[in-house]
Design an enzyme around this catalytic site. Structure first.
Site, mmCIF file in Angstrom:
data_model
loop_
_atom_site.group_PDB
_atom_site.id
_atom_site.type_symbol
_atom_site.label_atom_id
_atom_site.label_comp_id
_atom_site.label_asym_id
_atom_site.label_seq_id
_atom_site.Cartn_x
_atom_site.Cartn_y
_atom_site.Cartn_z
ATOM 1 N N MET A 11 -12.533 2.889 -0.229
ATOM 2 C CA MET A 11 -13.190 3.085 1.070
ATOM 3 C C MET A 11 -14.065 4.321 0.938
ATOM 4 S SD MET A 11 -9.908 2.066 3.332
ATOM 5 C CE MET A 11 -8.869 2.243 1.880
ATOM 6 N N ASP A 67 -5.200 3.132 -1.810
ATOM 7 C CA ASP A 67 -6.337 3.320 -0.910
ATOM 8 C C ASP A 67 -7.060 4.630 -1.222
ATOM 9 O OD1 ASP A 67 -6.089 1.033 0.991
ATOM 10 O OD2 ASP A 67 -4.086 1.888 1.257
ATOM 11 N N HIS A 119 -8.391 -0.023 -3.653
ATOM 12 C CA HIS A 119 -9.242 -0.348 -2.500
ATOM 13 C C HIS A 119 -10.098 0.879 -2.202
ATOM 14 C CE1 HIS A 119 -9.294 -1.319 2.138
ATOM 15 N NE2 HIS A 119 -10.486 -1.381 1.605
ATOM 16 N N SER A 132 0.851 -1.189 0.000
ATOM 17 C CA SER A 132 0.000 0.000 0.000
ATOM 18 C C SER A 132 0.882 1.233 0.000
ATOM 19 C CB SER A 132 -0.885 0.008 1.248
ATOM 20 O OG SER A 132 -1.381 1.319 1.470
ATOM 21 N N MET A 138 -10.527 -7.143 6.043
ATOM 22 C CA MET A 138 -9.771 -6.096 6.738
ATOM 23 C C MET A 138 -9.328 -6.620 8.096
ATOM 24 S SD MET A 138 -9.547 -3.452 4.762
ATOM 25 C CE MET A 138 -8.698 -2.445 5.985
ATOM 26 N N ASP A 187 -5.622 -7.011 4.762
ATOM 27 C CA ASP A 187 -5.145 -5.625 4.705
ATOM 28 C C ASP A 187 -5.248 -5.008 6.090
ATOM 29 O OD1 ASP A 187 -4.538 -3.004 4.087
ATOM 30 O OD2 ASP A 187 -6.316 -2.665 2.832
ATOM 31 N N HIS A 232 -1.109 -1.425 -4.256
ATOM 32 C CA HIS A 232 -2.391 -1.224 -3.576
ATOM 33 C C HIS A 232 -2.597 0.270 -3.319
ATOM 34 C CE1 HIS A 232 -5.611 -2.605 -0.766
ATOM 35 N NE2 HIS A 232 -5.262 -1.552 -0.042
ATOM 36 N N MET A 289 -10.015 7.029 -0.191
ATOM 37 C CA MET A 289 -10.871 7.329 0.972
ATOM 38 C C MET A 289 -11.585 8.654 0.748
ATOM 39 S SD MET A 289 -8.287 6.363 4.066
ATOM 40 C CE MET A 289 -7.214 4.908 3.998
HETATM 41 C C1 DX5 Z 1 -6.171 1.054 5.768
HETATM 42 C C2 DX5 Z 1 -5.758 0.740 4.368
HETATM 43 C C3 DX5 Z 1 -4.521 -0.057 4.265
HETATM 44 C C4 DX5 Z 1 -3.291 0.601 4.877
HETATM 45 C C5 DX5 Z 1 -2.451 -0.517 5.395
HETATM 46 O O1 DX5 Z 1 -7.487 1.446 5.801
HETATM 47 O O2 DX5 Z 1 -6.766 0.014 3.697
HETATM 48 O O3 DX5 Z 1 -4.255 -0.474 2.928
HETATM 49 O O4 DX5 Z 1 -2.529 1.368 3.999
HETATM 50 O O5 DX5 Z 1 -1.398 -0.004 6.098
HETATM 51 P P1 DX5 Z 1 -0.605 -0.866 7.170
HETATM 52 O O6 DX5 Z 1 -0.001 -2.045 6.432
HETATM 53 O O7 DX5 Z 1 0.401 0.066 7.704
HETATM 54 O O8 DX5 Z 1 -1.596 -1.331 8.202
HETATM 55 ZN ZN ZN Z 2 -6.215 -0.867 1.730
#
Ligand code: DX5
Ligand code: ZN
Length: 220
Positions: free
Chosen positions: A66, A33, A64, A8, A135, A173, A31, A35
């Protein structure tokens, strides 16, 4: 397909995304993210940044989402060429239709479950999905502590996939590191997101390879 690592970039240097992705040539995917400050209490980036990054990344993008109203926004990420598009079960009104729309654009369709969301109600959807994301932290931030309470759900998901005879990938994740990846692999996960573990390492690519070798040994 075997074990895959998808770092990520959330905890990478976001001002130098292309350079940061170039530091992890051993990664199978990147990956990203997305948000929206509504589904989770954090705001990151969206389609224009992903379109720009995908021109510079040698790996396919594993996005991903969110975000709320996944039905409305997710298909555009598939259309933009993301290799895999993950929406949250909690944010999709019509997950079957959405998964089919994503697949119709040529992307892998994936659905994510927050830690408190059970897999059982979604059992019949497994054949519609190329990947299930479980998750292992509450989504929203990198660097959180791995939640062991999610391990039984990983095991259950893997059993249900066997029962249905599907080849669905099982991604984890959140808090995945050299310390926690074995537990996930033993439980049946085969695709591993790792953010801070990779980007806080002195040599991120060596960490990707080490994570992969550790998961391979634990799943063998
Ligand atoms: C959190 C994200 C993850 C995050 C993981 O909501 O979906 O992808 O970047 O980071 P680490 O590996 O540091 O938990
Ligand atoms: Zn993620």
């Amino acid at each position: 397909m075997g074990i895959q690592i998808t770092p990520s970039i959330l905890n990478a240097d976001l001002s130098r995304l292309a350079d940061e992705v170039a530091r992890i040539p051993s990664a199978d995917w990147v990956h990203v993210d997305v948000m929206d400050n509504h589904f989770v209490p954090n705001l990151t980036l969206g389609l224009p940044v992903i379109e720009a990054l995908s021109k510079h990344a040698s790996q396919p993008i594993d996005v991903h989402l969110m975000i709320e109203d996944a039905d409305r926004w997710a298909p555009a990420y598939a259309e933009a060429g993301c290799g895999s598009v993950t929406f949250h079960a909690e944010a999709a009104k019509a997950p079957v239709r959405l998964a089919r729309e994503i697949r119709a654009q040529g992307s892998r369709a994936s659905m994510a479950l927050k830690p408190a969301t059970p897999i059982e109600p979604y059992e019949a959807l497994l054949p519609e999905l190329d990947m299930l994301l479980i998750m292992t932290v509450e989504p929203g931030f990198g660097g959180q502590k791995f939640l062991d309470l999610c391990l039984p759900k990983i095991r259950t998901a893997r059993e249900l996939m066997r029962k249905h005879g599907v080849e669905t990938w099982l991604q984890v994740d959140g808090g995945v590191s050299l310390e926690t990846i074995e537990r996930c692999a033993e439980a049946g996960a085969d695709v591993f997101v790792a953010g801070s573990a990779v980007y806080s390492a002195d040599d991120p690519d060596a960490m990707v390879r080490e994570l992969k070798a550790t998961a391979e040994a634990a799943s063998a």
